[in-house]
Design an enzyme around this catalytic site. Structure first.
Site, PDB file in Angstrom:
ATOM      1  N   GLU A  46       0.830  -1.205   0.000  1.00 30.78           N
ATOM      2  CA  GLU A  46       0.000   0.000   0.000  1.00 30.78           C
ATOM      3  C   GLU A  46       0.866   1.257   0.000  1.00 30.78           C
ATOM      4  O   GLU A  46       0.526   2.267  -0.625  1.00 30.78           O
ATOM      5  CB  GLU A  46      -0.940   0.001   1.207  1.00 30.78           C
ATOM      6  CG  GLU A  46      -1.999  -1.079   1.189  1.00 30.78           C
ATOM      7  CD  GLU A  46      -2.929  -0.942  -0.007  1.00 30.78           C
ATOM      8  OE1 GLU A  46      -3.340   0.196  -0.321  1.00 30.78           O
ATOM      9  OE2 GLU A  46      -3.220  -1.967  -0.649  1.00 30.78           O
TER      10      GLU A  46
ATOM     11  N   TRP B 197       1.863   1.888  -3.393  1.00 28.75           N
ATOM     12  CA  TRP B 197       0.790   2.458  -4.219  1.00 28.75           C
ATOM     13  C   TRP B 197       0.936   3.976  -4.281  1.00 28.75           C
ATOM     14  O   TRP B 197       0.694   4.604  -5.318  1.00 28.75           O
ATOM     15  CB  TRP B 197      -0.572   2.066  -3.665  1.00 28.75           C
ATOM     16  CG  TRP B 197      -1.734   2.653  -4.410  1.00 28.75           C
ATOM     17  CD1 TRP B 197      -2.448   3.757  -4.072  1.00 28.75           C
ATOM     18  CD2 TRP B 197      -2.314   2.170  -5.635  1.00 28.75           C
ATOM     19  NE1 TRP B 197      -3.441   4.004  -4.993  1.00 28.75           N
ATOM     20  CE2 TRP B 197      -3.380   3.036  -5.970  1.00 28.75           C
ATOM     21  CE3 TRP B 197      -2.029   1.087  -6.473  1.00 28.75           C
ATOM     22  CZ2 TRP B 197      -4.160   2.866  -7.100  1.00 28.75           C
ATOM     23  CZ3 TRP B 197      -2.818   0.920  -7.608  1.00 28.75           C
ATOM     24  CH2 TRP B 197      -3.872   1.794  -7.917  1.00 28.75           C
TER      25      TRP B 197
ATOM     26  N   TRP C  83     -22.825  10.585 -18.423  1.00 25.18           N
ATOM     27  CA  TRP C  83     -23.062  10.925 -17.014  1.00 25.18           C
ATOM     28  C   TRP C  83     -24.378  11.668 -16.865  1.00 25.18           C
ATOM     29  O   TRP C  83     -24.772  12.462 -17.731  1.00 25.18           O
ATOM     30  CB  TRP C  83     -21.930  11.804 -16.482  1.00 25.18           C
ATOM     31  CG  TRP C  83     -20.558  11.204 -16.566  1.00 25.18           C
ATOM     32  CD1 TRP C  83     -19.534  11.614 -17.353  1.00 25.18           C
ATOM     33  CD2 TRP C  83     -20.051  10.094 -15.808  1.00 25.18           C
ATOM     34  NE1 TRP C  83     -18.419  10.830 -17.157  1.00 25.18           N
ATOM     35  CE2 TRP C  83     -18.704   9.886 -16.210  1.00 25.18           C
ATOM     36  CE3 TRP C  83     -20.596   9.251 -14.846  1.00 25.18           C
ATOM     37  CZ2 TRP C  83     -17.903   8.873 -15.684  1.00 25.18           C
ATOM     38  CZ3 TRP C  83     -19.799   8.245 -14.318  1.00 25.18           C
ATOM     39  CH2 TRP C  83     -18.482   8.070 -14.725  1.00 25.18           C
TER      40      TRP C  83
ATOM     41  N   ASN D 287     -10.768   3.418   4.391  1.00 27.77           N
ATOM     42  CA  ASN D 287     -10.426   3.180   2.993  1.00 27.77           C
ATOM     43  C   ASN D 287     -11.428   2.275   2.283  1.00 27.77           C
ATOM     44  O   ASN D 287     -11.813   2.536   1.134  1.00 27.77           O
ATOM     45  CB  ASN D 287      -9.023   2.570   2.883  1.00 27.77           C
ATOM     46  CG  ASN D 287      -8.599   2.366   1.443  1.00 27.77           C
ATOM     47  OD1 ASN D 287      -8.483   3.332   0.697  1.00 27.77           O
ATOM     48  ND2 ASN D 287      -8.383   1.126   1.041  1.00 27.77           N
TER      49      ASN D 287
ATOM     50  N   TRP E 223     -17.074  10.994 -12.010  1.00 29.88           N
ATOM     51  CA  TRP E 223     -16.113  10.779 -10.925  1.00 29.88           C
ATOM     52  C   TRP E 223     -15.433  12.066 -10.499  1.00 29.88           C
ATOM     53  O   TRP E 223     -15.033  12.205  -9.335  1.00 29.88           O
ATOM     54  CB  TRP E 223     -15.064   9.743 -11.340  1.00 29.88           C
ATOM     55  CG  TRP E 223     -14.173  10.152 -12.494  1.00 29.88           C
ATOM     56  CD1 TRP E 223     -14.364   9.873 -13.808  1.00 29.88           C
ATOM     57  CD2 TRP E 223     -12.949  10.892 -12.420  1.00 29.88           C
ATOM     58  NE1 TRP E 223     -13.345  10.397 -14.576  1.00 29.88           N
ATOM     59  CE2 TRP E 223     -12.455  11.020 -13.742  1.00 29.88           C
ATOM     60  CE3 TRP E 223     -12.216  11.452 -11.373  1.00 29.88           C
ATOM     61  CZ2 TRP E 223     -11.268  11.696 -14.045  1.00 29.88           C
ATOM     62  CZ3 TRP E 223     -11.036  12.131 -11.674  1.00 29.88           C
ATOM     63  CH2 TRP E 223     -10.575  12.249 -12.994  1.00 29.88           C
TER      64      TRP E 223
ATOM     65  N   TRP F  61      -9.839   7.544  -7.658  1.00 31.46           N
ATOM     66  CA  TRP F  61     -11.150   7.771  -8.255  1.00 31.46           C
ATOM     67  C   TRP F  61     -11.238   7.126  -9.633  1.00 31.46           C
ATOM     68  O   TRP F  61     -12.244   6.513  -9.987  1.00 31.46           O
ATOM     69  CB  TRP F  61     -11.469   9.264  -8.322  1.00 31.46           C
ATOM     70  CG  TRP F  61     -12.123   9.760  -7.073  1.00 31.46           C
ATOM     71  CD1 TRP F  61     -11.530  10.370  -6.009  1.00 31.46           C
ATOM     72  CD2 TRP F  61     -13.508   9.636  -6.738  1.00 31.46           C
ATOM     73  NE1 TRP F  61     -12.457  10.650  -5.024  1.00 31.46           N
ATOM     74  CE2 TRP F  61     -13.673  10.218  -5.452  1.00 31.46           C
ATOM     75  CE3 TRP F  61     -14.625   9.118  -7.384  1.00 31.46           C
ATOM     76  CZ2 TRP F  61     -14.920  10.275  -4.810  1.00 31.46           C
ATOM     77  CZ3 TRP F  61     -15.866   9.178  -6.751  1.00 31.46           C
ATOM     78  CH2 TRP F  61     -16.004   9.751  -5.478  1.00 31.46           C
TER      79      TRP F  61
END
Length: 456
Positions: A263, A266, A294, A332, A350, A373
């Site tokens: 992580e 990341w 959208w 998270n 988004w 996102w």
């Protein structure tokens, strides 16, 4: 007497394992500056929650520097112009800073280098993103391959302690008062729930010390929002009160640490993405999604407002959104569920969610926010397929979120574990709790139809 050096602080508000601090302190007397520039980042000027954190982090840094007789000079305005101005005022022969990967900071560094002798150091990532290369010298766009290549270059350099002596410049320099920046909310003061945080380098160290003893449980506990199974390092890492190398060296080799180190990597990957795709915060990583249908208009705006207020009728989504507003942070696993709900169930762009998280998260980070996102939306270069739609009700039950829901949705606090995840489906939702904005089956079908329309 040795010529002075100027330290330029940004998202690196610490003294330990801070290469710019170490280099400047070893070369002679030091002055330190932080510039509040609300224009340099454009649409990504720091949001309200980050401003609260920044106030307290700067106060902590100023106190730490003051012990060495080094005042923290505060200026407001154009960062490049103000840093160059302070350098002239103190007679600095060099400006030392950590290199940042946000596009606006990279541009500012290039502009400042034309005005002063700028010395940039590494320290915001485990290693510089452009040093993680494919066999042919290219840049990675998929995390798994990036992680394998990064892991081969680990560990990072051992972290260094804060300098024991930092000599300050003798010449007094004008500085703003931190209180005059009005970073803290007052009318109203929405930050009362933020007392769960201790911004600053000392608070970051205590958070790390606590997590070390629980890292072996991380892989399972991180998915359970009702317990504190995550590290909560993210705001400390974002503001640079803790270096990635400090975290790596404390955890590497401990039982169960590997999932957390992944992580941590990341974060390096997201730095890599914005380094090669600087506009990733507003542009789809996959061009095909430029024509996605959208939802827009009054009904869409009403649904978005309900989502931000935690009034969707889905308990785990509402709990997360209320936790976010109250504390500036969200678990998270719940972040992913809430983001998926906005994108897939409500069919809202988004980027609207990214904007809301940017303003309300204390750990809002350009790379992390944009990449995460787009991962959920399916629009990213490395992302979940759009058709993989998280089911909020079953996710809530699977990860035992009953206690979490009771903590943040008090109107449901009296419900049992058997019904709290889906009180409307069980026919026991209290009248003050809103009905679902859309049913899960209906929302899923609508999302898949929209995706098919885009592809067709």
């Amino acid at each position: 007497m040795t010529d002075p050096r100027l330290l330029w602080f940004r998202q690196d508000l610490r003294l330990a394992d801070q290469a710019a601090v170490a280099a400047a302190a070893s070369a002679g007397p030091v002055a330190a500056v932080y510039v509040l520039d609300d224009k340099v980042a454009g649409d990504w000027a720091i949001g309200g929650a980050q401003r609260w954190w920044l106030h307290h982090s700067l106060a902590a840094l100023a106190k730490a520097l003051d012990k060495h007789g080094v005042p923290l000079i505060l200026r407001r305005g154009d960062a490049v112009a103000e840093v160059a101005k302070v350098a002239r005022e103190v007679g600095a022969v060099e400006v030392h800073a950590l290199h940042h990967y946000e596009p606006w900071w990279q541009a500012a560094e290039e502009a400042l280098a034309e005005k002063v002798f700028l010395v940039l150091h590494q320290g915001t990532r485990l290693i510089p993103p452009d040093q993680v290369r494919t066999g042919t010298g290219g840049r990675y766009r998929m995390f798994t391959a990036f992680w394998r290549a990064l892991r081969q270059q680990m560990p990072p350099e051992a972290p260094r302690r804060a300098p024991t002596k930092i000599a300050g410049v003798s010449k007094p320099v004008a500085s703003d008062r931190l209180a005059d920046w009005d970073l803290l909310p007052t009318m109203p003061d929405w930050s009362k729930g933020f007392d769960v945080w201790t911004p600053g380098e000392a608070g970051a160290k205590r958070r790390l010390d606590r997590f070390v003893d629980h890292v072996e449980d991380y892989d399972e506990a991180r998915n359970l929002p009702s317990i504190e199974g995550t590290s909560r390092f993210s705001p400390h890492l974002h503001f640079g009160e803790l270096s990635p190398a400090q975290v790596w060296h404390r955890l590497d080799g401990k039982a169960g640490a590997e999932p957390f180190l992944r992580e941590l990597a990341w974060r390096d990957f997201t730095g890599n993405v914005i380094d090669i795709l600087p506009d990733y915060g507003k542009r789809n990583g996959r061009d095909a999604y430029g024509g996605f249908p959208w939802r827009r208009g009054q009904t869409a705006d009403r649904d978005f407002a309900a989502w931000t207020r935690g009034r969707t009728g889905y308990p785990i989504v509402d709990a997360g959104m209320r936790q976010l507003w109250a504390t500036g942070w969200m678990h998270n696993r719940v972040r992913m569920i809430a983001a998926s709900f906005l994108i897939k169930h409500l069919l809202l762009d988004w980027r609207r969610g990214e904007r809301w998280y940017w303003d309300t998260l204390v750990d809002a980070d350009y790379g992390n926010n944009a990449v995460n996102w787009q991962w959920v939306a399916g629009t990213g270069i490395d992302s979940n397929p759009f058709g993989r739609i998280m089911a909020p009700l079953s996710q809530s039950a699977k990860f035992d979120a009953g206690g979490y829901i009771r903590a943040w949705v008090p109107e449901l606090a009296g419900l049992s574990d058997g019904v709290i995840h889906d009180p409307h489906g069980a026919g026991c939702a209290p009248k003050e709790y809103p009905a679902p904005l859309i049913g899960h089956v209906e929302g899923r079908a609508r999302a898949l139809a929209a995706n098919a329309k885009m592809r067709g």
